[in-house]
Design an enzyme around this catalytic site. Structure first.
Site: not given
Length: 303
Positions: A67-68, A174
């Site tokens: 999911l986002p 990330k």
């Protein structure tokens, strides 16, 4: 539980989740899925469709969330049909680019609320849609040794999973990745405008520079878009705004005074403010071009 005996579920079957699910299904021969829209092609290929998040959790030992961000996942936790409505053990692997502190906080809440039966691991990815389709993603794992070992085996068909540290470590990595990506694509956009306005053949220039220190995976995948100015979406620029915000949070938490990060955040904020957030990140060329006027051929310097 081992990777071979675990039943794997996927929630979030968008531009990244769908190809990752296809890779997992091809490697495992079975997969449990749920999404906002039906997925007849995946079902035809052998996946099992679940009508509710509760059903998904009930059938899964390991759940990959593509999911986002965390708010979208949290919306699916509650209620009679939510993920937490099932009382089985579950490892949730969060592939979204999210805040490392927020991931840790949600994991703490889930652990306390479920007496430890629901655990979390962060596994954000880099490599884009092409990497997801090819199974060459860089997968950044944060979690316990046992959970990371299980996740690494499960996610191996999608790319190269590497355990980087405790929960949240993947999100820190990330954020570092996105700092480099945003700096690189902004530099590529600026360089393209400079060369174009100087009359240089962009195809020749980028073909040449790709073999030197300016070469990068990002140049390889965005070269044609930079040359043609076609910034139709692949990886939408607006997502970089939150990614850089997460990087700023880490900088603040670690007492790091960054040089590039404020400028990069301002540039991608401007992209969104100009209504270009849904374009590909190569829209940096358009941003730079629209900011300044190209000089006319008869412009002269007057003393």
């Amino acid at each position: 539980m081992t990777a071979s005996s675990a039943t794997v579920g996927v929630i979030g079957l968008g531009s990244m989740g769908r190809p990752m699910a296809e890779r997992l299904l091809a490697a495992r021969g079975e997969l449990i899925i749920h999404a906002r829209r039906p997925q007849p092609e995946l079902v035809a290929a052998g996946a099992t469709w679940c009508a509710t998040p509760k059903d998904l959790a009930a059938r899964s030992d390991v759940l990959l969330s593509v999911l986002p961000d965390l708010p979208e996942l949290e919306q699916l936790l509650e209620g009679p049909d939510g993920l937490l409505a099932d009382d089985g053990e579950l490892l949730i692997m969060v592939a979204s680019t999210s805040s490392a502190p927020a991931v840790r906080a949600l994991a703490d809440r889930l652990r306390e609320r479920t007496a430890g039966r629901v655990r979390m691991l962060d596994c954000p990815v880099s490599g884009g849609e092409d990497g997801a389709r090819a199974g060459t993603l860089s997968i950044m794992l944060g979690g316990t040794d046992a959970d990371a070992a299980l996740a690494a085996e499960v996610l191996a068909p999608c790319g190269n999973p590497v355990h980087l540290g405790p929960l949240g470590a993947g999100e820190v990595a990330k954020a570092c990745n996105q700092l480099v990506v945003s700096a690189t694509i902004l530099a590529l956009g600026e360089a393209t405008v400079l060369a174009d306005r100087s009359g240089i053949d962009l195809d020749r220039m980028w073909s040449l520079l790709a073999g030197g220190y300016a070469g990068s995976r990002l140049l390889d995948t965005r070269r044609d878009k930079l040359i043609t100015g076609d910034d139709s979406p692949s990886g939408m620029a607006k997502y970089m705004v939150k990614d850089l915000r997460f990087a700023a949070d880490i900088a603040a938490a670690t007492g790091t005074e960054t040089t590039l990060l404020p400028a990069l955040s301002a540039a991608f904020d401007e992209i969104v403010e100009r209504g270009l957030g849904d374009r590909d990140i190569s829209v940096t060329r358009r941003l730079v071009a629209e900011r300044g006027r190209a000089p006319a051929a008869d412009d002269t310097n007057e003393s």
